[in-house]
Structure formats: structure tokens, C-alpha cells
Scaffold this motif. Structure first.
Motif, PDB file in Angstrom:
ATOM      1  N   ILE A 196       0.836  -1.202   0.000  1.00 21.29           N
ATOM      2  CA  ILE A 196       0.000   0.000   0.000  1.00 21.29           C
ATOM      3  C   ILE A 196       0.870   1.251   0.000  1.00 21.29           C
ATOM      4  CG2 ILE A 196      -1.634   1.337   1.393  1.00 21.29           C
ATOM      5  CD1 ILE A 196      -2.950  -1.335   2.150  1.00 21.29           C
ATOM      6  N   GLN A 197       1.938   1.224   0.765  1.00 22.59           N
ATOM      7  CA  GLN A 197       2.831   2.385   0.780  1.00 22.59           C
ATOM      8  C   GLN A 197       3.546   2.544  -0.559  1.00 22.59           C
ATOM      9  OE1 GLN A 197       5.177   1.635   4.311  1.00 22.59           O
ATOM     10  NE2 GLN A 197       3.708   2.698   5.625  1.00 22.59           N
ATOM     11  N   ALA A 198       3.902   1.427  -1.189  1.00 25.66           N
ATOM     12  CA  ALA A 198       4.528   1.506  -2.511  1.00 25.66           C
ATOM     13  C   ALA A 198       3.562   2.120  -3.517  1.00 25.66           C
ATOM     14  CB  ALA A 198       4.968   0.114  -2.965  1.00 25.66           C
ATOM     15  N   TRP A 199       2.289   1.694  -3.478  1.00 26.24           N
ATOM     16  CA  TRP A 199       1.284   2.295  -4.366  1.00 26.24           C
ATOM     17  C   TRP A 199       1.164   3.798  -4.103  1.00 26.24           C
ATOM     18  CZ3 TRP A 199      -3.151   4.949  -3.084  1.00 26.24           C
ATOM     19  CH2 TRP A 199      -3.960   5.310  -4.164  1.00 26.24           C
ATOM     20  N   HIS A 200       1.113   4.176  -2.827  1.00 28.99           N
ATOM     21  CA  HIS A 200       0.991   5.592  -2.472  1.00 28.99           C
ATOM     22  C   HIS A 200       2.115   6.421  -3.082  1.00 28.99           C
ATOM     23  CE1 HIS A 200       0.963   9.296  -0.233  1.00 28.99           C
ATOM     24  NE2 HIS A 200       2.077   8.988   0.396  1.00 28.99           N
ATOM     25  N   TYR A 201       3.336   5.912  -3.043  1.00 25.38           N
ATOM     26  CA  TYR A 201       4.482   6.663  -3.555  1.00 25.38           C
ATOM     27  C   TYR A 201       4.675   6.495  -5.066  1.00 25.38           C
ATOM     28  CZ  TYR A 201       5.836   7.747   1.220  1.00 25.38           C
ATOM     29  OH  TYR A 201       5.859   8.232   2.506  1.00 25.38           O
ATOM     30  N   GLY A 202       3.770   5.790  -5.716  1.00 25.06           N
ATOM     31  CA  GLY A 202       3.838   5.649  -7.162  1.00 25.06           C
ATOM     32  C   GLY A 202       4.797   4.597  -7.652  1.00 25.06           C
TER      33      GLY A 202
END
Length: 230
Positions: A196-202
Motif C-alpha cells: 500500500i505504501q509503494a502504491w501511495h508513492y507511485g
């Protein structure tokens, strides 16, 4: 109705100052694009066609969203309805809380406000324990336990921009979404914190197997614009 009578009806609508809103044909893919809902209406929405049936016992739903509507204005962020039930609805309530409903009463979260600046928003839920949480800018809210053992039913309709109080009907302007939505993705499992954090940071993550923004199938209805994500 024949083609000529269809044309005649459109002319009549134009003469009397009315508008006829017809859905566009299904389109695919919104890479580097944003959906803009510019006005409050009871007829503008986007229909999303999932890549697989929505019979779900777990999911992760993520999107990037922005609105200038005041916090006391209720807005629908995501709506999935079958013939008889609101299967999966996400709202910003008129007290500013963000809520999540599945077939009945919802659960409510106090989150940072959704504003004119784009917010990274995810929601996770799994049936086995009922654990559910929102994620804002890659940070998880407190867990709540909501409807353990529940199954989301398939064969419904997914809308952005409106909440159908009936299956494909009962739309209300005062609940409509006004603002921008982009990068909506959905998986049939609960993603890990790191994903989820990877998705958030693109960063690159596994493509959503229900909705993948780059290959999403959708239909535009009413005054919804597709613009470049500048």
C-alpha cells in the motif's frame, strides 16, 4: 423508435432547452488520466466494469481523490450495488467522517480531511476476521471489526460519482461527487502495508485484478471529463 424519430426527439429537446444525456461506448485504459466531475448533478457518473466478478471475501480498494466540496456536504466516493443491496459503498459523511457500508449499517472513521489537494486513499477489509481500515497517504487508521463472515455479492453495478438508491436508479444531486478521481485500483485480497505504501508513492505494485487503472474498462455518463494528469 426509428433513427428519424430519434433525431426528431433530439431536435425537440434542443428547441425546448432540455438536454439528452447518453452514455458513451465502453472504453479501456486511463493511464496518466484523471476523471473530472465538474458539477453537482443527478446524471453524471462513470460505470466501471470489473475484470472479475465481485463476489468477494476480501479486498483492497485504492484511489487518489480531491474535492472542494465543504466537509458538511455528504459525497459518495465509490458505489457498488446489486438489485437489492448497497454491497460496497464508501462515503464522506456530512460530519466529515469517512464511512464504509456493506449491505446495511456502516462503520465510520475519523480521517484527515479530503480537500482540493489530492489525497491517497485506500480501504482494506477481509471476511475471516472482519478487520477493516482506511489508509491515508500510506498511513493506516485504527482497525475496526466489521461484518466478519460476510461475503460481497456479485452481479451488480459499480459507479463513480453517484449513489444509486435503486439498481441503476434513484440518483440524487446532493450526494453526487464533485472533484477529481484518478489511479483507482482494486484487488481481491488485502495488500500488505509495504504494498500500500509503494502504491501511495507511485512505485510498481502488482496490477489490480478487479480494477487496474491502466486497463480499466469504463463508460462515461453525463458531464464527466477525462483529462491529462498534469
Amino acid at each position: 423508435m426509428s433513427v428519424n424519430s430519434d433525431m426528431f426527439a433530439v431536435v425537440l429537446l434542443g428547441v425546448f432547452g432540455l438536454s439528452l444525456t447518453l452514455p458513451t461506448a465502453s472504453q479501456v485504459g486511463l493511464t496518466d488520466k484523471v476523471l473530472v466531475f465538474p458539477y453537482e448533478t443527478d446524471f453524471s457518473f462513470v460505470t466501471l466494469i470489473p475484470q472479475k466478478e465481485m463476489g468477494l471475501r476480501a479486498f483492497t480498494l485504492c484511489m487518489r481523490v480531491a474535492t472542494e466540496l465543504p466537509e458538511e456536504r455528504q459525497i459518495i466516493l465509490f458505489a457498488y450495488r446489486t438489485a437489492d443491496y448497497d454491497e460496497l459503498n464508501v462515503w464522506r459523511e456530512n460530519d466529515g467522517r469517512v464511512s464504509f457500508y456493506m449491505s446495511g449499517d456502516g462503520t465510520f472513521f475519523h480521517l484527515p480531511p479530503i480537500t482540493t489537494f489530492r489525497t491517497s486513499l485506500c480501504l482494506t477489509w477481509e471476511s475471516r476476521t472482519g478487520l477493516t481500515a482506511f489508509w491515508v497517504e500510506g498511513k493506516r487508521s485504527t482497525y475496526q471489526v466489521y461484518k466478519p463472515g460476510h461475503t460481497i455479492r456479485p452481479k451488480g453495478t459499480i459507479l463513480l460519482g453517484q449513489d444509486p438508491d435503486q439498481h441503476l436508479g434513484g440518483l440524487e444531486a446532493k450526494q453526487s461527487f464533485v472533484g477529481e478521481v484518478t489511479d483507482l485500483n482494486m484487488w481481491d485480497s488485502v495488500l500488505s502495508r509495504s504494498m500500500i505504501q509503494a502504491w501511495h508513492y507511485g512505485h510498481k505494485v502488482p496490477k489490480g485484478n478487479i480494477f487496474d487503472w491502466g486497463n480499466i474498462e469504463y463508460e462515461l455518463n453525463g458531464n464527466v471529463m477525462v483529462v491529462d494528469d498534469d
